[in-house]
Design a protein around this motif. Sequence first.
Motif, PDB file in Angstrom:
ATOM      1  N   LEU A  83       0.844  -1.195   0.000  1.00  0.00           N
ATOM      2  CA  LEU A  83       0.000   0.000   0.000  1.00  0.00           C
ATOM      3  C   LEU A  83       0.879   1.245   0.000  1.00  0.00           C
ATOM      4  O   LEU A  83       1.779   1.389   0.827  1.00  0.00           O
ATOM      5  N   LYS A  84       0.580   2.132  -0.964  1.00  0.00           N
ATOM      6  CA  LYS A  84       1.369   3.365  -1.101  1.00  0.00           C
ATOM      7  C   LYS A  84       0.583   4.547  -0.570  1.00  0.00           C
ATOM      8  O   LYS A  84      -0.634   4.618  -0.701  1.00  0.00           O
ATOM      9  N   VAL A  85       1.316   5.449   0.018  1.00  0.00           N
ATOM     10  CA  VAL A  85       0.697   6.682   0.517  1.00  0.00           C
ATOM     11  C   VAL A  85       0.502   7.621  -0.664  1.00  0.00           C
ATOM     12  O   VAL A  85       1.455   7.964  -1.377  1.00  0.00           O
ATOM     13  N   THR A 117      -6.007   4.961  -9.229  1.00  0.00           N
ATOM     14  CA  THR A 117      -7.272   5.495  -8.711  1.00  0.00           C
ATOM     15  C   THR A 117      -7.895   4.512  -7.726  1.00  0.00           C
ATOM     16  O   THR A 117      -8.368   4.881  -6.643  1.00  0.00           O
ATOM     17  N   LEU A 118      -7.911   3.226  -8.129  1.00  0.00           N
ATOM     18  CA  LEU A 118      -8.448   2.198  -7.211  1.00  0.00           C
ATOM     19  C   LEU A 118      -7.611   2.113  -5.929  1.00  0.00           C
ATOM     20  O   LEU A 118      -8.151   1.925  -4.831  1.00  0.00           O
ATOM     21  N   GLU A 119      -6.311   2.265  -6.130  1.00  0.00           N
ATOM     22  CA  GLU A 119      -5.436   2.180  -4.962  1.00  0.00           C
ATOM     23  C   GLU A 119      -5.686   3.322  -4.011  1.00  0.00           C
ATOM     24  O   GLU A 119      -5.632   3.153  -2.778  1.00  0.00           O
ATOM     25  N   ALA A 120      -6.003   4.520  -4.573  1.00  0.00           N
ATOM     26  CA  ALA A 120      -6.290   5.666  -3.711  1.00  0.00           C
ATOM     27  C   ALA A 120      -7.582   5.465  -2.951  1.00  0.00           C
ATOM     28  O   ALA A 120      -7.754   5.941  -1.820  1.00  0.00           O
ATOM     29  N   GLN A 121      -8.516   4.766  -3.573  1.00  0.00           N
ATOM     30  CA  GLN A 121      -9.792   4.516  -2.910  1.00  0.00           C
ATOM     31  C   GLN A 121      -9.729   3.314  -1.951  1.00  0.00           C
ATOM     32  O   GLN A 121     -10.640   3.124  -1.131  1.00  0.00           O
ATOM     33  N   PHE A 122      -8.683   2.513  -2.086  1.00  0.00           N
ATOM     34  CA  PHE A 122      -8.625   1.255  -1.326  1.00  0.00           C
ATOM     35  C   PHE A 122      -8.733   1.438   0.192  1.00  0.00           C
ATOM     36  O   PHE A 122      -9.487   0.691   0.856  1.00  0.00           O
ATOM     37  N   PRO A 123      -8.041   2.389   0.854  1.00  0.00           N
ATOM     38  CA  PRO A 123      -8.171   2.516   2.316  1.00  0.00           C
ATOM     39  C   PRO A 123      -9.623   2.696   2.759  1.00  0.00           C
ATOM     40  O   PRO A 123     -10.066   2.064   3.728  1.00  0.00           O
ATOM     41  N   SER A 124     -10.366   3.556   2.015  1.00  0.00           N
ATOM     42  CA  SER A 124     -11.764   3.767   2.391  1.00  0.00           C
ATOM     43  C   SER A 124     -12.579   2.498   2.178  1.00  0.00           C
ATOM     44  O   SER A 124     -13.435   2.130   3.005  1.00  0.00           O
ATOM     45  N   VAL A 125     -12.291   1.828   1.022  1.00  0.00           N
ATOM     46  CA  VAL A 125     -13.002   0.572   0.762  1.00  0.00           C
ATOM     47  C   VAL A 125     -12.710  -0.447   1.860  1.00  0.00           C
ATOM     48  O   VAL A 125     -13.603  -1.167   2.337  1.00  0.00           O
ATOM     49  N   LEU A 126     -11.453  -0.510   2.269  1.00  0.00           N
ATOM     50  CA  LEU A 126     -11.059  -1.470   3.308  1.00  0.00           C
ATOM     51  C   LEU A 126     -11.769  -1.183   4.625  1.00  0.00           C
ATOM     52  O   LEU A 126     -12.247  -2.113   5.305  1.00  0.00           O
ATOM     53  N   VAL A 127     -11.865   0.098   4.979  1.00  0.00           N
ATOM     54  CA  VAL A 127     -12.585   0.450   6.227  1.00  0.00           C
ATOM     55  C   VAL A 127     -14.026  -0.001   6.125  1.00  0.00           C
ATOM     56  O   VAL A 127     -14.596  -0.576   7.074  1.00  0.00           O
ATOM     57  N   ASP A 128     -14.652   0.261   4.944  1.00  0.00           N
ATOM     58  CA  ASP A 128     -16.047  -0.167   4.760  1.00  0.00           C
ATOM     59  C   ASP A 128     -16.170  -1.683   4.867  1.00  0.00           C
ATOM     60  O   ASP A 128     -17.094  -2.215   5.516  1.00  0.00           O
ATOM     61  N   GLU A 129     -15.254  -2.413   4.222  1.00  0.00           N
ATOM     62  CA  GLU A 129     -15.331  -3.878   4.236  1.00  0.00           C
ATOM     63  C   GLU A 129     -15.121  -4.451   5.632  1.00  0.00           C
ATOM     64  O   GLU A 129     -15.786  -5.410   6.057  1.00  0.00           O
ATOM     65  N   GLY A 137      -3.652   2.876  10.046  1.00  0.00           N
ATOM     66  CA  GLY A 137      -3.392   4.209  10.569  1.00  0.00           C
ATOM     67  C   GLY A 137      -1.917   4.520  10.634  1.00  0.00           C
ATOM     68  O   GLY A 137      -1.482   5.642  10.354  1.00  0.00           O
ATOM     69  N   GLU A 138      -1.118   3.514  11.071  1.00  0.00           N
ATOM     70  CA  GLU A 138       0.318   3.724  11.169  1.00  0.00           C
ATOM     71  C   GLU A 138       0.947   3.950   9.785  1.00  0.00           C
ATOM     72  O   GLU A 138       1.878   4.722   9.640  1.00  0.00           O
ATOM     73  N   LYS A 139       0.384   3.272   8.756  1.00  0.00           N
ATOM     74  CA  LYS A 139       0.954   3.359   7.408  1.00  0.00           C
ATOM     75  C   LYS A 139       0.636   4.699   6.763  1.00  0.00           C
ATOM     76  O   LYS A 139       1.512   5.341   6.179  1.00  0.00           O
ATOM     77  N   LEU A 140      -0.627   5.124   6.850  1.00  0.00           N
ATOM     78  CA  LEU A 140      -1.061   6.318   6.121  1.00  0.00           C
ATOM     79  C   LEU A 140      -0.934   7.589   6.932  1.00  0.00           C
ATOM     80  O   LEU A 140      -0.939   8.679   6.352  1.00  0.00           O
ATOM     81  N   LYS A 141      -0.833   7.480   8.260  1.00  0.00           N
ATOM     82  CA  LYS A 141      -0.662   8.649   9.129  1.00  0.00           C
ATOM     83  C   LYS A 141      -1.758   9.686   8.941  1.00  0.00           C
ATOM     84  O   LYS A 141      -1.508  10.887   9.035  1.00  0.00           O
TER      85      LYS A 141
END
Length: 1241
Positions: free
Chosen positions: A145-147, A161-173, A229-233
């Motif tokens: 996962l890239k910041v 684009t999908l990668e940018a949306q992935f954190p939000s998708v992951l939280v939802d999942e 959280g630690e990864k994306l800060k």
Amino acid sequence: MDNCSAASMFLTDSLELELGTDWCKPPCFSCGFDNRGGGSHFSGESYLSSGSLKRLILNLDPLPTNFEEDTVEIFGIQWVTETALVNSSRVLFHLFRQQLYNLETLLQASCDFGKISILHSKADNIRQQCVTFLHYVKVFIFRYLKVQNAESHVPVHPYETLEAQFPSVLVDELHGLLLYVGHLSELPNINLGAFVNQNQIKLFPPSWHLLHLHLDIHWLVLEILHMLGEKLKQVIYGHQFMNLAGDNLTNVSLFEEHCENLLCDLISLSLNRYDKVRPSEALMSHHCPCPCIKELWVLLIHLLDHRSKWSLSESFWNWLNKLLKTFFDKSSDRRRPSVPIIQPRDPLGFSWWIMTHVASFYQFDRHGTQDEMRQMESNWNFVEELLKKSIGVQDGIPEEQLRMHLHCCLTLCDFWEPNIVIVTILWEYYSKNLNSSFSISWLPLKGLTHIIKSPLSMLEMVKTCCCDKQDNGLYKSSSSYTIFLCILAKVVKKAMKNNGPHPWKQVKGRIYSKFHQKRMEELTEVGLQNFFILFLLLAAVAEVEDVAGHVLGLLNFLKPSFITSPLIWKGQVAFLLMYIQKNLDIGVLAEKFSGAFREKAKEFLVSKNDEMGQRQTLWTLLSIYIDGVQEVFETSHCLHPSHEKLLNDGFSMLLRACQESELRIVLSFLQAVLARIRSMHQQLRQELQKENVDLTAQSSLSAKERHLAAVASALWRHFFSFLKSQRMSQIVPLSELADAAADFTLLALDMPSTAPSDLQPQPVISIIQLFGWDDIIWPQVVARYLSHCLQNSMLCEALSHSGCVSFQALTVRSWIRCILQMYIKNFYVPDDLFIDINPEQAVEKEYLGQLAELTRLLFKLSEVKNIFSKAQVEYLSSPEDPTKALILFFEAIGITYGNLQTLSDKSAMVTKSLEYLGEILKYIKPYLGKKISSAGLQLTYRMMGILVKSWAQIFATSKAQKLLFRIIDCLLLPHTVLQQEKELPAPMLIAIQKSLPLYLQGMCIVCCQSQNPNAYLNQLLGNVIEQYIGRFLPASPHVAGLGQHPVLMALRNSATLAPMSLLKKCIIQVIRKSYFECKGSLLPPRLASILAFILQLFKETNIDISEVELLLPGILKLLVLVSEPQVKRLATENLQYMVKACQVGSEGEPAAQLTSVFRHFIQDYGTRYDNQIYSILETVAALDQRVVIHLLSTLTQSLKDSERKWGLGRNIAQREAYSKLLSHLGQVGQDEMQRLESDNT
């Protein structure tokens, strides 16, 4: 796999990459491991043991050796490792939920032993796929996962684009997944048991796998959110969901919400178990149904505390406190947790219970290793609130609950740093309830009830309270007050260790301030008990002198009715003992306490004849003092001048007032103190004798010796004078008197200068003279006392070199007296009160044992050994029977004397022997009065008889003959024997009958051995035979009865010829004098029996013509004068036996003495009893015609004289009788008949 995970626990990230392992099994929850050895708390696959938690906290690659291939198989499908989660996250989570559903469907299958293997395999496979996927999510976040740069406006690739949306998708999942799995508390009841197959492999049902998969999901979701959280800060918003408050869902809010829900679930699981827990078993009953739940608690503790250190999030304790407070907060405006928690039936008890158990989890580090010394985060603020609730209930919390709460609090004190506040809170409660017993009606109290028994139990209670580790059974064994004292001790000790005396001053001020005059007057017996335990504990953990001084001052405020309370005396003793334990001078306490003892001893003396109730009350106090002082001396390392104060003149008054049972206690105390003083003195002497002792040490040791001497002098002054005055009384128990006297003897040996002046200059010998050698002392005392003395080799050696040449002889004399007087029960009762008793019951077993012990020790004396050696008699090293030992000793002395050659040696031996005996007749005198003791008389007569016989050669000397005369006069010829009208008591007759042979044999030996003929001794021998030959004749003349006649037995058992000849001669003279020389027509009694006796005598011994000459006239006289058939028969038998005996050695001629006896008999009785004479001579002629032929001239002349006397011419009848006699004489008779016929005179 376990080895791989274990090996990676402490490795850095770079090293882990070099392991070269293709695949390590991802960690998961598992309680299927074998923990029978007790070495590990968690499975090797667990998140703790595998190092997973450590990697999470250190922000390292979760699984450095896994997911390194280009593709990865997830749910049976191959995916591109680096892009699968971005491209297909919703698909993967859908597959995850599908697998979860598949596992849930397995629950519907019946789980029996035949199907468990298949079900276990399927469920385990599903679980492993799900756990692998979640671990893949963690690895993906960490590696791929890239910041994203939000400010960049450069066109991007669709993947980006999908990668940018992935954190939000992951939280939802993740949120959706949590909603799908629900709460742990909603799972059905699960059986945690396992099936074990033939290969000893555990097989679990699907429900077990479902539970543990849920645990994995809940924990791994927290890990994923934390890593995200630690990864994306930054905060990541979800797109599809909002939380319950209507706010947008973020990774932070989801973490907090899930963390709260998870804690609520864990609390709910604990609540289910708490409902089944008894208060008494609260700390032994854990709240976790399996080790995996326990691991989850530990994981949460480490994760939440880690996050609180580096961010604004709350610590674990804050999370838990917030949830537990909802049990008590009734207001509606406070936010409730999203998951409703069941309201417990006892929220306060539950809060204490779970708080204590969860606090223990802080002992586990990030690897799951338990370390009890590990610094733990405390939660005192919340505990203080709980404590206030526990003691702040208006109606008062039940004791059974309060004990559990305080036990939990005590456990927390072990875990956390000290907190003075909790002591203050608790003291506020207990200071108001000090008079309460804090008991539970249905539970027997073991703790405080023991305090009342003794001061030692008070100190033991305090010691228990001060222990670092308390017993799990504290609930049942101790009250809540005792547990409070444990808390107080622990907190004060830890606080003083960390912060010096300041915490103690705080506590002291709080506690002291609650005690004033009014409060002390309000104390009940129970309150006073609690008061003493409290202050004893304070003294134990802090300043004992300060506390003791304060207590002494407070005791003055008590009500007058409490002044004589035993509890006050016990408390003072307890403080004394505590001073001793801390090696402090007891001066102040001893002076006050001993003064009170003196006053009570004086009252006890005055109340000797008063009401028993008051006397018992006083004795209770005095016994407390006695026991306490004994404990003081026994536990003191060295004595101070103040120790002497404890031994004041109160003991002199007390001893005079005591009864037997009380004296036993006081004398037992005396012996203990004496033993302790002697032990301390010996230690001092050893230290003084050491080499290279400097002057300072010598001075210190000399001072200690002076203190010892002062205490010893006090004991002589207050105790020995009493013992000396009671030597002959029956007030003092005899065994205790002997023991105490022996202890004083040994004290005089060790410290002679301390003895009183009346025992100087040789105090040891003076005491032995008083208690060991004095003939008026009870034999029980003497035997026990001398045993103690002879056991001490140093004492025996000192006496041997002291110039006391008679030490061994005097000891032997006392030993002889103890044996001879073993049947004397009472020296001082009137004679007529004594009753006869059986030998078996006559001597107490204890005294017999004591005599045996004294005999064993005495036989080790050099004099005694020397006697046995010279006599060449078998030496008994361990004689069991004292009487047999005494017999051996007497015989050995007699043999030794007989073996001596020189006159000087014999004279010295006589002197020594008489010294052994002493006033021996005084020893046996009590048996000879009106007191009739069969056993005592038999012992006396037997022992003295053996003495007379075995010492005959000694008694033949002029020095010893007087004693022999006294023995004979006292035992065999007392006044009662000489008075014919009085019968001897039957027991005395029996005793004389059994032992008379010994006396007769001994007297005969003396007569034979005497250097000068002793007419008086011969006269005594004759008198004895004269007195007893008739007393022991049987009523009817049966030979069987005569065989046991003691006079005959004396002849029968004589070993030497000369004494036997003398005895036989004396017997015959006595028979002639007493039975055959009767004047007038009065005949002696028992003629038949004496004739049978003579006949038996001749049968058993060789008859002598001189003896025939003495006895035959009497027998012939009886044949003439007595017409009783039995007498005539026995007289005839005697006549026949004598005639036959005279034929032996006569060489064809009759003995001149025999002929002379018959001639005189014819001359005396021929004129009146001619027919009887002819009849007797017919009997003689049948045996020996020669005897009668020699008498023909005398017979013929007697016939003529008879006819001449009567003047009637020839007496035809007499001549016919004479002719009949002559017809038995053959030709000589015919010739005599013709001469008689032809004689015309």
